[in-house]
Design a protein around this motif. Structure first.
Motif, PDB file in Angstrom:
ATOM      1  N   GLN A 118      -0.921 -11.482  -6.324  1.00 21.96           N
ATOM      2  CA  GLN A 118      -1.807 -10.585  -5.579  1.00 21.96           C
ATOM      3  C   GLN A 118      -1.193  -9.242  -5.282  1.00 21.96           C
ATOM      4  N   GLN A 170       0.792  -1.248   0.086  1.00 17.79           N
ATOM      5  CA  GLN A 170       0.209  -0.139  -0.013  1.00 17.79           C
ATOM      6  C   GLN A 170       0.833   1.134   0.160  1.00 17.79           C
ATOM      7  N   GLU A 230      -2.723  -5.670  -6.229  1.00 18.28           N
ATOM      8  CA  GLU A 230      -3.099  -4.613  -5.363  1.00 18.28           C
ATOM      9  C   GLU A 230      -2.231  -3.269  -5.516  1.00 18.28           C
TER      10      GLU A 230
END
Length: 654
Positions: free
Chosen positions: A232, A214, A236
């Motif tokens: 994944q 993030q 993201e």
């Protein structure tokens, strides 16, 4: 003749010497104990922190009394000798342990450790102490006193280690423990969980990838197995960033010639998987600094952390490295058939091992690639920001024009009316018109202030130079930073720090023109002119010199070439001669020249309200940190003469 024999005896006191000094922090100790649980096919590990005590319990296979006495208590007995014993029996995990000294990790925390284990209802327990009795026998724990807090059931199995009176400070937050331990164990998954209980507050270790993705603005993945975790991670990442900055490459494969444990020359097929990225920002990271820095590239082998940070070996510069983070997996580092290259405390590798050398050479290239990718992201963000800033400025200018036009219209109408009845025109304004006029003038003043502040650019010091002299230019730049200037207060067009360069997307001559004009109107400006053999024919330096002359800008001259500085530079004032030998990248000056240079530093600090460093502090930084030489005048003149003679000889030869 009697044959002489030389038996070697290892005193149990070795535990007193090794125990406290093996590990540098509590997380490395906990990592060893968690790794032992992993190798015991545990599915759960519980870390209990109560006051100054640390307990580690797992539901692994546990140990029988025979295993305790014949294996566990044999210190430094290699646990992996063949490929067949390199995997755990239940989950077929690649074993992390190898040296047989991880059991001493607990002694780094406490002087006396309580160890209890159970297998098939066979309980064993003893006190492991830094001070072992002379007969080498450890104090047993009665069977009825062997208890577990988490392991239970009809056929309990597992191990519990209690470490009272910790020599390490106990972390104050679960989040700190999670953040640090997550960097050790990237393989946290459904069949291997680490539970944390800190003074009654419970949490669970989460994969590091989940939190870090993030925070990234570039991501480069190296993978040949199409791992679900990496897919994944990329998915993201692309939710919050451009796909242009998410790169995927096959795993790196290297063929290395070296000796195996049997001293036989073999070819090792080394494969490197993993990822490397850059943080979107480093803001607030220092304030939240934990036991391990956030910028790191870690090396794992057999899914265990082998070296936390290789940036010291693979990094390229201190500015861009602060954004880097990554994890590389190199299982050849723990190949059972190859020499053990891990340090005794499992906190690093032998840097002269050919496997490590090959990995570092490859990692250096990846760091350069990712740093260039980061620069593209930064430039793109700056271009967007600058575009918005200029759009906002144009909008403010448009509003000013509207307010001015409206004000003039109102005044013009009132003037026409006043000419009819010979009354002052302000008396012709009704309440609504007065309010509109007042509002218009207020907006004009507010917008004008904003425009003035934004167009001034906030710069205070310009380093007028050419890229050919960057080694010397950077010395001046670093001296200004050392004396409390910020990077965004300095304009240095070829600087590696983007904060000091010309904003992305703006032509340098347009920026320089605006820079000098606005500075002359609004605040002082100070220029350091690097007068070298290279600047004589530089168009950019000529423009800057002329602009400074027109605006009568305060400046200081650094003579870095053979010829003396010329007008329009102010040659009436003292200048400093600091020479740069391009042949050996050496910078040197006389004591007098350095003293004059420090006067200029004090002058520029005084101009902008900065508090300069002391003479001794500046001297130490100049000579030691920046690796420049200060010498007496006669030695300086002799060295300059030798340098110029050598330079002339090179030219004539060419």
């Amino acid at each position: 003749m009697i044959e002489k024999k030389y038996p070697l005896f290892i005193s149990p006191q070795i535990l007193e010497l090794l125990g406290p000094s093996l590990y540098s922090n509590v997380y490395n100790v906990l990592a060893e104990l968690i790794a032992n649980a992993y190798d015991a096919d545990a599915e759960n590990v519980w870390l209990d922190f109560v006051d100054q005590s640390i307990d580690v319990e797992d539901d692994g296979s546990g140990m029988s009394y025979e295993e305790v006495t014949h294996k566990y208590l044999t210190v430094a007995s290699e646990s992996r000798k063949t490929l067949s014993d390199s995997y755990t029996p239940i989950f077929h995990r690649l074993k992390m342990g190898r040296k047989g000294i991880g059991k001493l990790a607990a002694l780094s925390v406490s002087a006396k450790v309580k160890i209890m284990t159970v297998q098939n209802n066979d309980k064993s327990g003893f006190f492991l102490s830094r001070l072992v009795p002379e007969d080498g026998t450890l104090t047993p724990i009665p069977t009825q006193a062997i208890t577990f807090n988490h392991v239970s059931g009809q056929n309990p199995h597992g191990t519990r280690i209690e470490m009272p009176n910790s020599d390490y400070d106990i972390p104050k937050r679960n989040g700190t423990i999670e953040k640090n331990l997550a960097k050790f164990f990237p393989q946290i998954e459904d069949n291997f969980k680490v539970h944390i209980n800190l003074n009654g507050k419970e949490s669970q270790l989460k994969p590091f990838l989940e939190s870090v993705v993030q925070e990234l603005d570039t991501l480069t993945i190296f993978d040949s197995s199409n791992r679900a975790s990496y897919r994944q991670m990329a998915k993201e990442f692309e939710l919050n960033n451009s796909t242009d900055f998410c790169k995927t490459f096959p795993a790196e494969k290297q063929a290395i010639k070296m000796q195996n444990k049997a001293k036989k020359r073999v070819s090792v097929n080394q494969e490197i998987n993993g990822w490397i990225g850059t943080y979107r920002t480093t803001r607030n990271r220092k304030a939240n600094q934990s036991d391990f820095p956030d910028n790191f590239i870690a090396i794992y082998s057999n899914d265990k952390l082998g070296k936390f940070n290789i940036l010291q070996d693979a990094g390229i510069n201190r500015i861009s490295d602060v954004y880097l983070v990554g994890q590389f997996f190199v299982n050849s580092f723990e190949n059972t058939l190859l020499p053990d290259m891990a340090m005794s405390n499992r906190q690093g590798y032998k840097i002269d091992d050919p496997r490590y050398k090959e990995m570092i050479a490859w990692a250096q290239n990846q760091v350069r690639f990712v740093s260039n990718l980061k620069k593209k992201v930064t430039d793109l963000k700056k271009a967007k920001k600058e575009k918005k800033k200029r759009a906002d400025l144009l909008e403010e200018q448009r509003q000013i024009k509207e307010n001015v036009s409206e004000s003039l219209n109102i005044i013009q109408q009132a003037s026409q009316e006043s000419s009819k009845d010979q009354k002052p025109f302000l008396r012709q304004l009704d309440e609504q018109q007065l309010n509109r006029l007042s509002s218009a003038f207020t907006n004009i003043g507010t917008k004008k202030i904003k425009i003035d502040q934004s167009s001034a650019s906030g710069r205070k010091v310009l380093i007028s130079q050419t890229k050919a002299d960057d080694r010397l230019n950077s010395v001046i730049y670093e001296m200004l930073l050392f004396n409390n200037f910020e990077p965004d207060e300095i304009l240095y067009s070829t600087c590696v720090n983007a904060a000091s360069r010309v904003p992305y997307g703006i032509h340098i001559y347009d920026y320089i023109r605006e820079f000098f004009a606005q500075s002359a109107l609004q605040h002082d400006l100070y220029v350091f002119y690097m007068d070298s053999d290279n600047t004589k024919c530089s168009r950019g330096v000529s423009v800057e010199t002329g602009a400074g002359w027109v605006t009568q800008t305060k400046h200081f001259i650094i003579k870095a070439g053979k010829d003396a500085p010329q007008e329009p530079l102010d040659i009436r004032k003292p200048y400093s001669e600091i020479r740069f030998n391009h042949e050996n990248n050496e910078i040197f000056c006389s004591e007098v020249a350095f003293s004059v240079f420090l006067q200029a530093i004090n002058d520029v600090c005084s101009t902008f309200g900065k508090v300069p460093k002391t003479h001794d502090e500046n001297t130490d930084y100049f000579t030691h940190s920046l690796e420049c030489e200060i010498m007496d005048q006669s030695d300086f003149e002799a060295k300059v003469k030798d340098m110029e003679v050598a330079s002339d000889g090179t030219k004539s030869t060419n």
